[in-house]
Design a protein around this motif. Structure first.
Motif: not given
Length: 359
Positions: A106, A114, A171-172, A174-175, A178-179
């Motif tokens: 992110i 990224q 942003v969620t 879940e995101e 994961a990050n």
């Protein structure tokens, strides 16, 4: 967080022993030290990104400047990052933070980098590990430890960035998870002793990190200790997502961290009441690494090592601290003076098992 075994039980035992004996010293500001090098765009790019792309993977990073991406220096100028670590170790730091505050997909998306997230965390932890191991070899009576840093990212799960659409989120959960999973994997593989979720302005972001870490530990069948450090964003006494110090603590307590604390945003004097709140509540250790006062009109920090150390010595004498260091504006001189100021003062006593159960 769980009943999983420690990944590195011998190191955890050494850290816990040191925490029982004295107030441990964290390092100080990374950005403050890097700014002193006056690096230009080519200084940040190094050879790897000299031609506007990643020479290792052929990913392109030419569409934006890379100057200011301090985490990238782990790869392009590792000798500078190692020099900062060494300076803080020489100043007396027991724990060194990795140069990974923005090493998530992110945050690195701002630079179109990224794809470097795992590598930045892996190499950042390796650099800090090598520095700590070298200093521990010199002073075996004072072992040094690596804190793998997970920063807050540049997005917030609780608040809308659009004042005209309060329900919007960029942003969620879940995101974020994961990050954080990718970043933490790199930190652990690189040799971090502890993971610190720090500068938390949105507790929902922190919960995503804690969830990710719990899942990661279960996947690996072992865990490392956790440190959690929030930030009170102004003199309202609340985080950006609106929590008081007490509410923040109860929101993250379930993770059973090694320590809970506050850093950044404020100087030591303004952080004192919030650290006091944690000291009264926490079953864990309490940490703080404040800024060197509040920034002046030029965005610089004026608080001297002597003044800051004097304030923090008061924290220590009043039994509020287990770990202390510095954030924005602090230097090895600040850390050395703080270490001298708290030397010989007993660390904050943790509550007994009965007291913790009652809480």
């Amino acid at each position: 967080m769980s009943t999983l075994p420690w990944l590195h039980p011998d190191r955890v035992a050494l850290l816990e022993q040191a925490l029982r004996q004295r107030i441990l010293i964290l390092d100080g500001g990374m950005g403050t030290m890097l700014q002193a090098h006056g690096l230009d765009e080519s200084g940040f790019r190094g050879e790897r990104f000299e031609h506007g792309h990643d020479g290792h993977t052929h990913e392109h990073a030419g569409a934006c400047d890379l100057k200011g991406n301090n985490d990238l220096l782990t790869l392009t100028r590792p000798e500078i990052i190692r020099g900062v670590h060494d300076a803080y170790l020489e100043a007396g730091a027991d724990l060194i933070e990795t140069n990974t505050f923005n090493s998530t997909r992110i945050s690195q998306a701002d630079y179109k980098l990224q794809h470097l997230a795992h590598e930045l965390n892996l190499e950042g932890a390796k650099l800090a590990r090598a520095a700590c191991d070298a200093m521990t070899a010199k002073t075996p009576e004072q072992p040094r430890f690596v804190i793998g840093v997970l920063g807050p990212t540049s997005r917030t799960a609780s608040l809308s960035p659009d004042v005209n659409d309060p329900g919007f989120r960029n942003v969620t959960f879940e995101e974020l998870a994961a990050n954080y999973t990718e970043a933490a994997s790199g930190l652990i593989d690189g040799g971090a002793d502890v993971i610190m979720v720090e500068t938390i302005f949105d507790t929902l972001n922190a919960k995503a990190a804690l969830f990710a870490l719990s899942e990661l530990f279960h996947q690996r069948g072992a865990q490392v200790p956790l440190m959690i450090s929030g930030t009170i964003t102004d003199r309202s006494g609340r985080t950006l997502s609106g929590q008081t110090a007490e509410a923040f603590y109860y929101s993250v307590r379930h993770a059973r961290p090694l320590s809970v604390g506050f850093n950044c945003a404020l100087g030591a004097e303004d952080l004192r009441p919030h650290v006091q709140t944690l000291a009264n509540l926490a079953e864990s250790c309490v940490s703080t690494h404040p800024n060197a006062g509040l920034p002046n009109a030029f965005g610089e920090y004026d608080e001297t090592p002597e003044h800051m150390a004097g304030v923090i010595a008061g924290f220590a004498r009043d039994g509020l601290l287990n770990l202390v260091g510095g954030c924005c504006g602090t230097t090895p001189a600040h850390i050395k003076t703080i270490a001298e100021a708290v030397r010989g003062i007993a660390p904050r006593a943790l509550p007994s098992a009965d007291q913790a159960e009652a809480a």
